[in-house]
Design a protein around this motif. Structure first.
Motif, mmCIF file in Angstrom:
data_model
loop_
_atom_site.group_PDB
_atom_site.id
_atom_site.type_symbol
_atom_site.label_atom_id
_atom_site.label_comp_id
_atom_site.label_asym_id
_atom_site.label_seq_id
_atom_site.Cartn_x
_atom_site.Cartn_y
_atom_site.Cartn_z
ATOM 1 N N ALA A 346 -96.121 99.914 56.960
ATOM 2 C CA ALA A 346 -94.958 100.824 56.859
ATOM 3 C C ALA A 346 -93.927 100.471 57.256
ATOM 4 O O ALA A 346 -93.240 100.849 57.816
ATOM 5 C CB ALA A 346 -95.681 101.881 57.616
ATOM 6 N N GLY A 347 -93.687 99.185 58.436
ATOM 7 C CA GLY A 347 -91.873 98.562 59.527
ATOM 8 C C GLY A 347 -93.045 98.021 60.660
ATOM 9 O O GLY A 347 -93.819 98.541 61.277
ATOM 10 N N THR A 348 -92.283 97.378 60.777
ATOM 11 C CA THR A 348 -91.864 97.734 62.880
ATOM 12 C C THR A 348 -91.274 98.864 63.660
ATOM 13 O O THR A 348 -89.755 98.782 63.542
ATOM 14 C CB THR A 348 -91.389 95.949 62.756
ATOM 15 O OG1 THR A 348 -92.057 94.951 61.839
ATOM 16 C CG2 THR A 348 -91.264 95.417 63.933
ATOM 17 N N LEU A 349 -91.758 98.340 64.508
ATOM 18 C CA LEU A 349 -91.288 99.568 65.563
ATOM 19 C C LEU A 349 -91.265 98.329 66.741
ATOM 20 O O LEU A 349 -91.422 97.902 67.031
ATOM 21 C CB LEU A 349 -92.592 100.366 66.176
ATOM 22 C CG LEU A 349 -92.542 101.537 65.220
ATOM 23 C CD1 LEU A 349 -93.251 102.786 65.951
ATOM 24 C CD2 LEU A 349 -91.115 102.406 65.420
ATOM 25 N N LEU A 350 -89.845 98.079 67.239
ATOM 26 C CA LEU A 350 -89.569 98.122 68.910
ATOM 27 C C LEU A 350 -89.189 98.753 69.701
ATOM 28 O O LEU A 350 -88.509 99.085 69.458
ATOM 29 C CB LEU A 350 -88.490 96.191 68.388
ATOM 30 C CG LEU A 350 -88.020 95.950 68.992
ATOM 31 C CD1 LEU A 350 -88.896 94.639 70.179
ATOM 32 C CD2 LEU A 350 -86.684 95.146 68.880
ATOM 33 N N ALA A 351 -89.928 98.570 70.967
ATOM 34 C CA ALA A 351 -89.553 99.324 71.980
ATOM 35 C C ALA A 351 -88.958 98.695 72.557
ATOM 36 O O ALA A 351 -89.084 97.945 74.163
ATOM 37 C CB ALA A 351 -91.271 100.119 72.906
ATOM 38 N N VAL A 352 -87.499 98.676 73.785
ATOM 39 C CA VAL A 352 -86.865 97.883 74.131
ATOM 40 C C VAL A 352 -86.340 98.856 75.618
ATOM 41 O O VAL A 352 -86.090 100.563 75.396
ATOM 42 C CB VAL A 352 -86.328 97.061 73.902
ATOM 43 C CG1 VAL A 352 -86.979 95.969 72.807
ATOM 44 C CG2 VAL A 352 -85.183 97.767 72.838
ATOM 45 N N ARG A 353 -86.042 98.582 76.279
ATOM 46 C CA ARG A 353 -85.159 99.037 77.734
ATOM 47 C C ARG A 353 -84.628 98.561 78.057
ATOM 48 O O ARG A 353 -84.476 96.542 78.532
ATOM 49 C CB ARG A 353 -86.043 99.731 78.913
ATOM 50 C CG ARG A 353 -85.504 100.513 80.001
ATOM 51 C CD ARG A 353 -86.311 100.723 80.836
ATOM 52 N NE ARG A 353 -86.441 101.832 81.038
ATOM 53 C CZ ARG A 353 -85.393 102.039 83.198
ATOM 54 N NH1 ARG A 353 -85.990 100.538 83.654
ATOM 55 N NH2 ARG A 353 -85.281 103.257 83.438
ATOM 56 N N PRO A 354 -82.911 98.127 77.881
ATOM 57 C CA PRO A 354 -81.802 97.504 78.027
ATOM 58 C C PRO A 354 -81.721 97.223 79.337
ATOM 59 O O PRO A 354 -81.520 95.770 78.952
ATOM 60 C CB PRO A 354 -80.759 98.370 77.621
ATOM 61 C CG PRO A 354 -80.990 99.521 76.981
ATOM 62 C CD PRO A 354 -82.104 99.886 77.553
ATOM 63 N N GLU A 355 -80.924 97.615 80.236
ATOM 64 C CA GLU A 355 -82.076 97.276 82.030
ATOM 65 C C GLU A 355 -80.313 96.185 81.896
ATOM 66 O O GLU A 355 -79.676 96.818 83.037
ATOM 67 C CB GLU A 355 -82.689 96.220 82.122
ATOM 68 C CG GLU A 355 -83.697 96.541 82.092
ATOM 69 C CD GLU A 355 -84.289 97.321 83.160
ATOM 70 O OE1 GLU A 355 -84.567 97.375 83.989
ATOM 71 O OE2 GLU A 355 -84.799 98.286 82.758
ATOM 72 N N THR A 356 -79.595 95.335 80.966
ATOM 73 C CA THR A 356 -78.494 94.823 81.609
ATOM 74 C C THR A 356 -77.283 95.650 80.929
ATOM 75 O O THR A 356 -77.024 96.011 79.553
ATOM 76 C CB THR A 356 -78.495 93.404 81.481
ATOM 77 O OG1 THR A 356 -79.002 93.452 80.217
ATOM 78 C CG2 THR A 356 -79.595 92.956 83.025
ATOM 79 N N HIS A 357 -76.027 95.945 81.166
ATOM 80 C CA HIS A 357 -75.014 95.668 80.125
ATOM 81 C C HIS A 357 -74.620 94.944 78.885
ATOM 82 O O HIS A 357 -74.590 95.467 77.870
ATOM 83 C CB HIS A 357 -73.031 95.214 80.851
ATOM 84 C CG HIS A 357 -72.467 96.043 79.919
ATOM 85 N ND1 HIS A 357 -71.858 96.853 80.145
ATOM 86 C CD2 HIS A 357 -71.238 94.766 79.606
ATOM 87 C CE1 HIS A 357 -70.444 97.078 79.221
ATOM 88 N NE2 HIS A 357 -70.742 94.961 79.236
ATOM 89 N N ALA A 358 -75.344 93.341 79.341
ATOM 90 C CA ALA A 358 -75.116 92.635 78.228
ATOM 91 C C ALA A 358 -76.098 93.192 77.707
ATOM 92 O O ALA A 358 -76.132 92.704 76.152
ATOM 93 C CB ALA A 358 -75.248 91.475 78.268
ATOM 94 N N ALA A 359 -77.759 93.701 77.556
ATOM 95 C CA ALA A 359 -78.411 94.041 76.048
ATOM 96 C C ALA A 359 -77.895 95.184 75.731
ATOM 97 O O ALA A 359 -78.754 95.138 74.696
ATOM 98 C CB ALA A 359 -79.626 94.460 77.728
ATOM 99 N N THR A 360 -77.202 96.517 76.420
ATOM 100 C CA THR A 360 -76.816 97.365 75.950
ATOM 101 C C THR A 360 -75.807 97.133 74.935
ATOM 102 O O THR A 360 -75.611 97.625 73.538
ATOM 103 C CB THR A 360 -75.987 98.573 77.049
ATOM 104 O OG1 THR A 360 -76.790 98.107 78.016
ATOM 105 C CG2 THR A 360 -75.336 100.101 76.272
ATOM 106 N N GLU A 361 -75.260 96.136 74.648
ATOM 107 C CA GLU A 361 -74.096 96.152 74.188
ATOM 108 C C GLU A 361 -74.821 95.115 72.817
ATOM 109 O O GLU A 361 -74.797 94.973 71.457
ATOM 110 C CB GLU A 361 -73.914 94.586 74.946
ATOM 111 C CG GLU A 361 -71.975 95.086 74.776
ATOM 112 C CD GLU A 361 -71.322 93.946 75.917
ATOM 113 O OE1 GLU A 361 -71.299 93.248 75.927
ATOM 114 O OE2 GLU A 361 -69.617 94.475 76.208
#
Ligand code: ASP
Ligand code: MG
Length: 450
Positions: A346-361
């Protein structure tokens, strides 16, 4: 000769009263010498970072007034303990050094990670000098032994170089010396100061324990060891007297804040006992993390952990695996924590927690490129050695959730945990329920069974 390494965090060295308590613990635990690792006094690392930020903006006045606030507080604590004269000379040199770093940053209009690490080192070194006086030990410079790479701000330790450099320490401590040193700091191959990342002094203690062939490393903090759940959600959460390294790893990966995730690897390699204890109640509950798993009944869950602030990214099946893998890579490089990559027809799910400003970007860029990105998720993990022997037990425990919307089961993370996604808003209800059902062992009510 059995060596112990003790580590005291910022709160445990953050006031005259805390330092007196720590001194009593040192005398009780290390009657025949040993090593004590301390971090900077509570608030100091944040204060230095703020001062660096102000200096980097060119605002030297603010930076210097922050420095003098740090100085005043240190002087107050040292004089209350009657040790101000003893630390005055090294402290004056350290404050002058911090002032030079800030002046340099203000002049350049930037604070590089390398300069920041140099400035941060002052906080740890100030408290190690004072702690040495309080504990009646000798101050030794951790940068002589803590060899790292040159990734400033989050340097990676080099265990075999640390071991080689620590030979004189092994010898002196083996003869019964009592030494006090800094946490958090290291040196690059070129001899420049590095830091191990925020909260890194637990890792300093365990790395030193490994290099010194310690029998035990004790992390002294302000909670009763590792608890069965977050006490703010589960008032009846209890300390776990004994746990395995695998359980501790799963717990710190999935949210328990007592132990820094990086601090566990040295114990896995070296096989020492790792103890987490409360400075406020030294003789009360503590958790011992054992290299060999303690006996657990099959299927038993010892704790429930969670992490909120998770984003779910959905990639359509037609996209294939490459885009989600690429997204996972760039998010992780930017400092995000990844909790799962679940692929199905059905597709791919990716679960993440950004933690840093760079990751949020990076997350923002992905959303802008049309990837469906949903905030408001949390990951819950049930952790226990018992799940190794009876993995199906985890599914029975999950059944206790009844018709809760579960966003996905995160498999393969560890053989002693099972983790799954739930809407963040449900945590307040689910964590106590899971704790009651899985840890306390109360049967789920019939309407909650599948
Ligand atoms: N002082 C450092 C920090 O606040 C290291 C530590 O506390 O472990 O991050
Ligand atoms: Mg700390």
């Amino acid at each position: 000769m059995s060596l112990k390494v003790l580590k005291f965090g910022g709160t445990s060295v953050g006031s005259a009263e805390a330092l007196r308590r720590a001194a009593a613990i040192v005398h009780q635990e290390l009657p025949a010498g040993g090593l004590v690792v301390v971090s900077a006094m509570r608030g100091t690392t944040d204060g230095i970072l703020e001062a660096c930020a102000a200096a980097g903006r060119g605002d030297l006045d603010s930076a210097q007034s922050m420095l003098s606030a740090i100085q005043t507080r240190h002087h107050e604590v040292a004089s209350e303990l009657g040790h101000l004269e003893a630390v005055r000379a090294p402290w004056e040199a350290l404050f002058a050094r911090l002032d030079q770093f800030l002046t340099g940053m203000a002049m350049l209009g930037e604070g590089t990670p390398r300069a920041r690490d140099g400035a941060l080192a002052v906080g740890e070194t100030l408290s190690a000098h004072l702690a040495a006086q309080c504990f009646g030990g000798a101050f030794h410079e951790v940068r002589d032994v803590m060899k790292t790479d040159a990734r400033f701000g989050k340097a990676r330790p080099l265990p075999s170089a640390i071991r080689a450099a620590a030979a004189p320490w092994r010898e002196a401590l083996g003869r019964g010396a009592l030494w006090v040193t800094q946490g958090f700091l290291g040196t690059s191959p070129e001899g420049i100061t590095t830091t191990l990342g925020r909260g890194g002094s637990d890792t300093s203690a365990t790395l030193l324990g490994e290099a010194l062939d310690a029998e035990e490393v004790q992390i002294w903090t302000d909670v009763d060891g590792v608890l069965t759940a977050d006490p703010s959600l589960v008032p009846g959460a209890r300390p776990i007297p004994q746990m395995s390294l695998g359980e501790a790893e799963a717990l710190s990966a999935f949210g328990a804040k007592v132990l820094h995730a990086d601090s566990l690897a040295p114990g896995g390699r070296a096989g020492f006992r790792l103890v987490v204890a409360n400075t406020h109640r030294p003789d009360a509950s503590r958790t011992v993390i054992l290299p060999v798993p303690p006996a657990r009944s099959e299927g038993a869950v010892t704790s429930v952990a969670y992490k909120e602030g998770i984003y779910l990214l959905r990639f359509p099946a037609t996209a294939g695996l490459e885009p989600p893998m690429e997204a996972a890579r760039s998010l992780e490089e930017a400092g995000a924590l990844r909790f799962g990559l679940i692929s199905s027809p059905a597709g791919t799910l990716l679960a993440v927690r950004p933690e840093t400003h760079a990751a949020t970007e990076v997350l923002g860029t992905l959303t802008a490129s049309g990837i469906d990105c949903e905030p408001g998720w949390a990951v819950i993990a049930l952790v226990g050695e018992g799940l190794r022997a009876d993995p199906v037990a985890a599914l029975r425990h999950l059944a206790a959730l009844g018709h809760e919307p579960i966003g996905g089961l995160l498999t393969g993370s560890s053989t002693v945990s099972i983790a799954f996604l739930v809407p963040e808003a449900r945590l307040g209800d689910l964590i106590p329920r899971l704790h009651r059902h899985c840890v306390d062992g109360a049967p789920a009510s019939p309407d909650q069974m599948i």
